[in-house]
Write an enzyme that holds these catalytic residues in place. Structure first.
Site, PDB file in Angstrom:
ATOM      1  CE  LYS A  53       7.828  -2.648  -7.211  1.00 13.74           C
ATOM      2  NZ  LYS A  53       7.978  -1.599  -6.190  1.00 13.74           N
ATOM      3  CD  GLN A  97       8.476  -1.923  -2.564  1.00 14.87           C
ATOM      4  OE1 GLN A  97       8.988  -1.864  -3.675  1.00 14.87           O
ATOM      5  NE2 GLN A  97       7.174  -1.843  -2.385  1.00 14.87           N
ATOM      6  CG  ASP A 120       9.793   3.990  -7.340  1.00 14.74           C
ATOM      7  OD1 ASP A 120       8.866   3.468  -7.973  1.00 14.74           O
ATOM      8  OD2 ASP A 120      10.257   3.527  -6.277  1.00 14.74           O
TER       9      ASP A 120
HETATM   10  N1  GUN Z   1       5.434   0.970  -2.110  1.00 14.53           N
HETATM   11  C1  GUN Z   1       4.197   0.894  -2.636  1.00 14.53           C
HETATM   12  N2  GUN Z   1       4.199   1.243  -3.944  1.00 14.53           N
HETATM   13  C2  GUN Z   1       5.469   1.566  -4.242  1.00 14.53           C
HETATM   14  C3  GUN Z   1       6.097   2.011  -5.432  1.00 14.53           C
HETATM   15  O1  GUN Z   1       5.487   2.206  -6.496  1.00 14.53           O
HETATM   16  N3  GUN Z   1       7.438   2.237  -5.333  1.00 14.53           N
HETATM   17  C4  GUN Z   1       8.131   2.057  -4.177  1.00 14.53           C
HETATM   18  N4  GUN Z   1       9.435   2.324  -4.183  1.00 14.53           N
HETATM   19  N5  GUN Z   1       7.578   1.652  -3.056  1.00 14.53           N
HETATM   20  C5  GUN Z   1       6.245   1.409  -3.087  1.00 14.53           C
END
Ligand code: GUN
Length: 288
Positions: A53, A97, A120
Site C-alpha cells: 500500500k 490494517q 477503507d
Molecule cells: N485486512 C485484509 N484486507 C483489508 C483491507 O482491505 N483493509 C484493512 N484495513 N485491513 C485488511
C-alpha cells in the site's frame, strides 16, 4: 472453453495512472494527498499488504506514513493516535490494517476514524452510505472488483451475481455494489445448503471464503465470469486463490488469477479513495 485471464496487475497500472493524473491536478494547486496506515503487531501477511500500500502511494506521488505499533499496545493508545491523525492537516486518509490483536475492540477502533478520512469505508457511516446507494468510500477490494468488471466490459445490470462469503470487508460490500448496478445478487455463506445449485446460476461469481481452491469446475456455469478474491498460502509454499484456477479456467469465460488478479486492484482503489478524500477536503472536484 478456455477463459480469458483478467490481468489485474495490468488493469491496476492503467487505473492507477488515472488517479495519478487526479493527484497531479491537486498537487498543482498545492494539495498533497496523504495516507496514514496503522499496523499493530507482526503478522507477516499484514506487513506485506501494508508495504504494498505504501509503495503504491509512493508510485503515485502521495504522502504516506506508517505507524507500526507493538502487539501489546493498549486500545487507549491506539485510539489516541487515531485522534491525532483525525486532526492532522496533511492526512486525508487513515487505514487501520486488520485483523487487530484480540484485546482491541475492532469496531471501536473503526468508529474512531473520522468518517471523511475513512478510506477503507469501514466506518458505520460509510457502511450505511453504501447501503443507501450514496457511497462515499467504497471498500477497496469490492471497489477494485467493480472497476475490473467495467474495464473488461462485463455487463452487470440484470445479470445473476453470486457472492460466496459474507465478510464485512469483501462479501457484504461486494453484494451491495453489484446490487447498486442492478445485478440480481445472491450471497452464500459457509452454511449455504447445496452451494452448487446457487453458484451454477451465476453469470458473475465472486469468491471470498478464505478456503483454498474450494470452488471447482462443477460449481461454475459455462461462460461465467469468475473473480477470485482469496489469497492462501498452501503447504507447498505456493499461493492459491479460493478457486481451483486450473479446473475453472476450462469452464469460465473470464477468470482472475492469484496472484495478479484482485490484489493489485485493491491497492489501487486505496490510492483512489485517498485522492478522493483529498479532493473533498480541499473543495476541489475532479473537473476543476
Ligand atoms: N485486512 C485484509 N484486507 C483489508 C483491507 O482491505 N483493509 C484493512 N484495513 N485491513 C485488511
Amino acid at each position: 472453453m478456455t477463459a480469458t485471464i483478467i490481468d489485474g496487475k495490468k488493469i491496476s497500472e492503467i487505473v492507477r495512472e488515472e488517479w495519478k493524473e487526479r493527484a497531479d491536478k491537486l498537487k498543482a494547486k498545492g494539495v498533497l494527498p496523504g495516507l496514514a496506515v496503522i499496523i499493530v503487531g507482526d503478522n507477516p501477511a499484514s506487513k506485506l499488504y501494508v508495504n504494498n500500500k505504501i509503495k503504491a502511494c509512493h508510485d503515485v506521488g502521495l504522502h504516506s506514513e506508517v505507524h507500526d505499533l507493538p502487539e501489546d499496545i493498549s486500545e487507549k493508545m491506539l485510539l489516541k493516535l487515531i485522534d491525532e491523525l483525525n486532526q492532522a492537516k496533511k492526512i486525508n486518509g487513515i487505514l487501520v490494517q486488520l485483523p487487530l490483536p484480540k484485546h482491541i475492540d475492532e469496531n471501536k477502533v473503526l468508529e474512531a476514524i473520522k468518517q471523511d478520512k475513512d478510506v477503507d469505508g469501514f466506518h458505520l457511516y460509510n457502511v450505511g452510505a453504501l447501503m443507501t446507494g450514496n457511497t462515499v468510500f467504497p471498500p477497496c477490494t469490492p471497489f477494485g472488483v467493480m472497476r475490473m468488471l467495467s474495464y473488461c466490459d462485463v455487463p452487470i445490470a440484470g445479470q445473476n451475481a453470486v457472492v460466496v462469503g459474507r465478510s464485512n470487508i469483501v462479501g457484504k460490500p461486494m453484494a451491495m455494489l453489484l446490487l447498486q448496478e442492478d445485478a440480481t445478487v445472491t450471497i452464500c455463506t459457509s452454511k449455504t445448503k447445496d452451494l452448487i445449485s446457487h453458484t451454477k446460476q451465476a453469470d458473475i461469481l465472486v469468491v471470498a471464503t478464505g478456503r483454498p481452491e474450494m470452488v471447482k469446475a462443477e460449481h461454475v456455469k459455462e461462460g461465467a465470469v469468475v473473480i477470485d478474491v482469496g489469497i492462501n498460502r498452501l503447504e507447498s509454499g505456493k499461493l492459491a486463490g479460493d478457486v481451483d484456477f486450473d479446473e475453472v479456467k476450462e469452464v469460465a469465460s473470464m477468470i482472475t488469477p492469484v496472484p495478479g488478479g484482485v490484489g493489485p486492484m485493491t491497492i489501487t482503489m486505496l490510492v483512489a479513495n485517498t485522492v478522493m478524500a483529498a479532493e473533498r477536503d480541499s473543495g476541489n472536484s475532479p473537473s476543476d
